[in-house]
Design a protein around this motif. Sequence first.
Motif, PDB file in Angstrom:
ATOM      1  N   VAL A  57       5.858  17.385  -1.404  1.00  0.00           N
ATOM      2  CA  VAL A  57       5.846  17.623  -2.848  1.00  0.00           C
ATOM      3  C   VAL A  57       5.546  19.096  -3.054  1.00  0.00           C
ATOM      4  O   VAL A  57       4.421  19.542  -2.837  1.00  0.00           O
ATOM      5  CB  VAL A  57       4.787  16.762  -3.559  1.00  0.00           C
ATOM      6  CG1 VAL A  57       4.832  17.007  -5.066  1.00  0.00           C
ATOM      7  CG2 VAL A  57       4.999  15.292  -3.253  1.00  0.00           C
ATOM      8  N   GLY A  58       6.549  19.873  -3.455  1.00  0.00           N
ATOM      9  CA  GLY A  58       6.354  21.314  -3.528  1.00  0.00           C
ATOM     10  C   GLY A  58       6.065  21.868  -2.144  1.00  0.00           C
ATOM     11  O   GLY A  58       6.816  21.644  -1.196  1.00  0.00           O
ATOM     12  N   LYS A  59       4.915  22.531  -1.995  1.00  0.00           N
ATOM     13  CA  LYS A  59       4.518  23.091  -0.699  1.00  0.00           C
ATOM     14  C   LYS A  59       3.543  22.189   0.044  1.00  0.00           C
ATOM     15  O   LYS A  59       3.048  22.540   1.110  1.00  0.00           O
ATOM     16  CB  LYS A  59       3.868  24.466  -0.913  1.00  0.00           C
ATOM     17  CG  LYS A  59       4.780  25.499  -1.556  1.00  0.00           C
ATOM     18  CD  LYS A  59       4.031  26.798  -1.796  1.00  0.00           C
ATOM     19  CE  LYS A  59       4.915  27.831  -2.481  1.00  0.00           C
ATOM     20  NZ  LYS A  59       4.164  29.099  -2.762  1.00  0.00           N
ATOM     21  N   THR A  60       3.255  21.018  -0.522  1.00  0.00           N
ATOM     22  CA  THR A  60       2.224  20.139   0.029  1.00  0.00           C
ATOM     23  C   THR A  60       2.826  18.889   0.626  1.00  0.00           C
ATOM     24  O   THR A  60       3.649  18.215  -0.009  1.00  0.00           O
ATOM     25  CB  THR A  60       1.216  19.741  -1.075  1.00  0.00           C
ATOM     26  OG1 THR A  60       0.587  20.915  -1.590  1.00  0.00           O
ATOM     27  CG2 THR A  60       0.157  18.806  -0.531  1.00  0.00           C
ATOM     28  N   GLU A  61       2.418  18.556   1.850  1.00  0.00           N
ATOM     29  CA  GLU A  61       2.872  17.330   2.479  1.00  0.00           C
ATOM     30  C   GLU A  61       1.827  16.240   2.271  1.00  0.00           C
ATOM     31  O   GLU A  61       0.667  16.403   2.637  1.00  0.00           O
ATOM     32  CB  GLU A  61       3.127  17.538   3.978  1.00  0.00           C
ATOM     33  CG  GLU A  61       3.845  16.373   4.611  1.00  0.00           C
ATOM     34  CD  GLU A  61       4.458  16.698   5.955  1.00  0.00           C
ATOM     35  OE1 GLU A  61       5.218  15.867   6.469  1.00  0.00           O
ATOM     36  OE2 GLU A  61       4.178  17.793   6.482  1.00  0.00           O
ATOM     37  N   VAL A  62       2.238  15.143   1.662  1.00  0.00           N
ATOM     38  CA  VAL A  62       1.359  14.000   1.421  1.00  0.00           C
ATOM     39  C   VAL A  62       1.467  13.049   2.612  1.00  0.00           C
ATOM     40  O   VAL A  62       2.567  12.611   2.965  1.00  0.00           O
ATOM     41  CB  VAL A  62       1.738  13.272   0.115  1.00  0.00           C
ATOM     42  CG1 VAL A  62       0.854  12.042  -0.092  1.00  0.00           C
ATOM     43  CG2 VAL A  62       1.607  14.225  -1.069  1.00  0.00           C
ATOM     44  N   VAL A  63       0.312  12.744   3.228  1.00  0.00           N
ATOM     45  CA  VAL A  63       0.280  11.950   4.462  1.00  0.00           C
ATOM     46  C   VAL A  63      -0.432  10.622   4.198  1.00  0.00           C
ATOM     47  O   VAL A  63      -1.655  10.594   4.021  1.00  0.00           O
ATOM     48  CB  VAL A  63      -0.449  12.720   5.585  1.00  0.00           C
ATOM     49  CG1 VAL A  63      -0.427  11.917   6.888  1.00  0.00           C
ATOM     50  CG2 VAL A  63       0.177  14.100   5.791  1.00  0.00           C
ATOM     51  N   PRO A  64       0.281   9.490   4.136  1.00  0.00           N
ATOM     52  CA  PRO A  64      -0.367   8.192   3.945  1.00  0.00           C
ATOM     53  C   PRO A  64      -1.148   7.777   5.198  1.00  0.00           C
ATOM     54  O   PRO A  64      -0.656   7.923   6.323  1.00  0.00           O
ATOM     55  CB  PRO A  64       0.802   7.233   3.701  1.00  0.00           C
ATOM     56  CG  PRO A  64       1.956   8.105   3.335  1.00  0.00           C
ATOM     57  CD  PRO A  64       1.747   9.376   4.110  1.00  0.00           C
TER      58      PRO A  64
ATOM     59  N   ALA B 184       0.837  -1.208   0.000  1.00  0.00           N
ATOM     60  CA  ALA B 184       0.000   0.000   0.000  1.00  0.00           C
ATOM     61  C   ALA B 184       0.870   1.254   0.000  1.00  0.00           C
ATOM     62  O   ALA B 184       0.614   2.206  -0.743  1.00  0.00           O
ATOM     63  CB  ALA B 184      -0.930  -0.010   1.208  1.00  0.00           C
ATOM     64  N   LEU B 185       1.913   1.251   0.830  1.00  0.00           N
ATOM     65  CA  LEU B 185       2.824   2.395   0.872  1.00  0.00           C
ATOM     66  C   LEU B 185       3.587   2.547  -0.443  1.00  0.00           C
ATOM     67  O   LEU B 185       3.826   3.664  -0.908  1.00  0.00           O
ATOM     68  CB  LEU B 185       3.803   2.235   2.037  1.00  0.00           C
ATOM     69  CG  LEU B 185       3.219   2.470   3.439  1.00  0.00           C
ATOM     70  CD1 LEU B 185       4.202   2.028   4.512  1.00  0.00           C
ATOM     71  CD2 LEU B 185       2.833   3.936   3.637  1.00  0.00           C
ATOM     72  N   GLU B 186       3.934   1.429  -1.059  1.00  0.00           N
ATOM     73  CA  GLU B 186       4.656   1.483  -2.328  1.00  0.00           C
ATOM     74  C   GLU B 186       3.792   2.083  -3.439  1.00  0.00           C
ATOM     75  O   GLU B 186       4.304   2.765  -4.332  1.00  0.00           O
ATOM     76  CB  GLU B 186       5.112   0.077  -2.722  1.00  0.00           C
ATOM     77  CG  GLU B 186       6.323  -0.405  -1.931  1.00  0.00           C
ATOM     78  CD  GLU B 186       6.674  -1.847  -2.223  1.00  0.00           C
ATOM     79  OE1 GLU B 186       6.040  -2.428  -3.146  1.00  0.00           O
ATOM     80  OE2 GLU B 186       7.551  -2.404  -1.542  1.00  0.00           O
ATOM     81  N   SER B 187       2.478   1.839  -3.393  1.00  0.00           N
ATOM     82  CA  SER B 187       1.606   2.413  -4.416  1.00  0.00           C
ATOM     83  C   SER B 187       1.558   3.935  -4.313  1.00  0.00           C
ATOM     84  O   SER B 187       1.524   4.635  -5.324  1.00  0.00           O
ATOM     85  CB  SER B 187       0.197   1.831  -4.299  1.00  0.00           C
ATOM     86  OG  SER B 187      -0.447   2.255  -3.113  1.00  0.00           O
ATOM     87  N   ILE B 188       1.607   4.449  -3.084  1.00  0.00           N
ATOM     88  CA  ILE B 188       1.650   5.899  -2.879  1.00  0.00           C
ATOM     89  C   ILE B 188       3.017   6.442  -3.300  1.00  0.00           C
ATOM     90  O   ILE B 188       3.113   7.431  -4.028  1.00  0.00           O
ATOM     91  CB  ILE B 188       1.359   6.241  -1.407  1.00  0.00           C
ATOM     92  CG1 ILE B 188      -0.069   5.814  -1.037  1.00  0.00           C
ATOM     93  CG2 ILE B 188       1.552   7.743  -1.151  1.00  0.00           C
ATOM     94  CD1 ILE B 188      -0.389   5.948   0.435  1.00  0.00           C
ATOM     95  N   ALA B 189       4.070   5.767  -2.855  1.00  0.00           N
ATOM     96  CA  ALA B 189       5.427   6.208  -3.199  1.00  0.00           C
ATOM     97  C   ALA B 189       5.645   6.179  -4.708  1.00  0.00           C
ATOM     98  O   ALA B 189       6.322   7.054  -5.272  1.00  0.00           O
ATOM     99  CB  ALA B 189       6.454   5.336  -2.487  1.00  0.00           C
ATOM    100  N   GLY B 190       5.060   5.194  -5.380  1.00  0.00           N
ATOM    101  CA  GLY B 190       5.211   5.103  -6.826  1.00  0.00           C
ATOM    102  C   GLY B 190       4.600   6.304  -7.536  1.00  0.00           C
ATOM    103  O   GLY B 190       5.178   6.817  -8.504  1.00  0.00           O
ATOM    104  N   LYS B 191       3.449   6.743  -7.074  1.00  0.00           N
ATOM    105  CA  LYS B 191       2.820   7.923  -7.682  1.00  0.00           C
ATOM    106  C   LYS B 191       3.605   9.192  -7.351  1.00  0.00           C
ATOM    107  O   LYS B 191       3.764  10.077  -8.202  1.00  0.00           O
ATOM    108  CB  LYS B 191       1.369   8.043  -7.188  1.00  0.00           C
ATOM    109  CG  LYS B 191       0.569   9.143  -7.854  1.00  0.00           C
ATOM    110  CD  LYS B 191       0.461   8.942  -9.342  1.00  0.00           C
ATOM    111  CE  LYS B 191      -0.395   7.764  -9.730  1.00  0.00           C
ATOM    112  NZ  LYS B 191      -0.622   7.682 -11.192  1.00  0.00           N
ATOM    113  N   ILE B 192       4.121   9.280  -6.132  1.00  0.00           N
ATOM    114  CA  ILE B 192       4.910  10.445  -5.711  1.00  0.00           C
ATOM    115  C   ILE B 192       6.212  10.537  -6.509  1.00  0.00           C
ATOM    116  O   ILE B 192       6.734  11.630  -6.749  1.00  0.00           O
ATOM    117  CB  ILE B 192       5.231  10.350  -4.199  1.00  0.00           C
ATOM    118  CG1 ILE B 192       3.964  10.404  -3.364  1.00  0.00           C
ATOM    119  CG2 ILE B 192       6.192  11.459  -3.778  1.00  0.00           C
ATOM    120  CD1 ILE B 192       3.240  11.717  -3.397  1.00  0.00           C
TER     121      ILE B 192
END
Length: 338
Positions: free
Chosen positions: A225-232, A203-211
């Motif tokens: 990512v830029g000014k935005t923090e992505v929180v799984p 599940a974490l890899e699917s998010i990391a792959g898109k990031i």
Amino acid sequence: MRLVTGKKWESFADENAILFPEYRKNRDELIGFVNSLTGDETVVTASLELIDLIASRFRRGEENILIYSNTGKSLTLKEVYELRKYLDFDVRGGFSGERARASVLFVEGKTDAKFFKAVFKKLFEFREGRGAPYQFRFIERVFERDNFDLLERDGVYLAVIPSEGNSGVIRNLGNFLRAMEVFDFSVERLGVAIDIDESREAALESIAGKISGFEHEKTPSGYLVGKTEVVPLIIGLPFEDEMIEWKKPTVEDLMLHLIAREGLLEKIRPGLEALEESLGRKLKPKEVMYLALSAYGHWGNLEGFYELFVMRSRFRNLKAVLREAGLMEGLRYLAFMV
């Protein structure tokens, strides 16, 4: 195919460009115009209807793009098609207004959305938002149609947005990050709530792959990512009961844990036993949910039941379930409580 929109379109208005072909045309005429295109044209337009028609026809191929003339940046027409279809994103841009502290939470479906909406209202004192800040103007119309939930607390805004399963959450994450890049806006925190299908690592890899398609850096809570923090937010809290068939963790498991802690599961156990005997098999979590809904005296749908039950549950029970699931800190972070 090049679609051009935005206020600075004049720089694209050369002799080969088709300028505002939507003028004085009805839908049938627009469809005829789109069908006449070969894919080599540059079309300047301010019509969402025309953008939808062209994006639908030319969404295949990396060379087919929409250029937002205000920034000069572009999206593929596949990205435009998905932003329109799944987020009703106004790809004409031109957003204005006051910026506010804002988070977005992408979840798998509408029942998930109502669960998390209730969590933010119950634990963090959010209320229904009455007006969208600058960052949410691109989907403000969707809030009016009750497809998304917009919450607010002391000038902090949160949009809870349902997707279509795990893949839909990941798709919306990528498209949203691209849209922020092209249209020059940002939210401070972006939550990604997905179920564990195979494993937590997958599940974490699917998010990391898109990031990975964006410049980013790792943070204690996720990725910047830029000014935005992505929180799984990985949902995985198995519920074990001899009468319930468990396959994989979902928000339904969180509800089952909460129902058990609130004492409702034992109250409906005679009904569960009777249904199990009648069916000749273990019960699916959704079947348990419907029995719980009926016993609770709620005659609406599951979405309404999830929200109502979470709102009426005890603080200590809800917090205990979320802590056990490993979600509490991520939710607190999205609520700007950390």
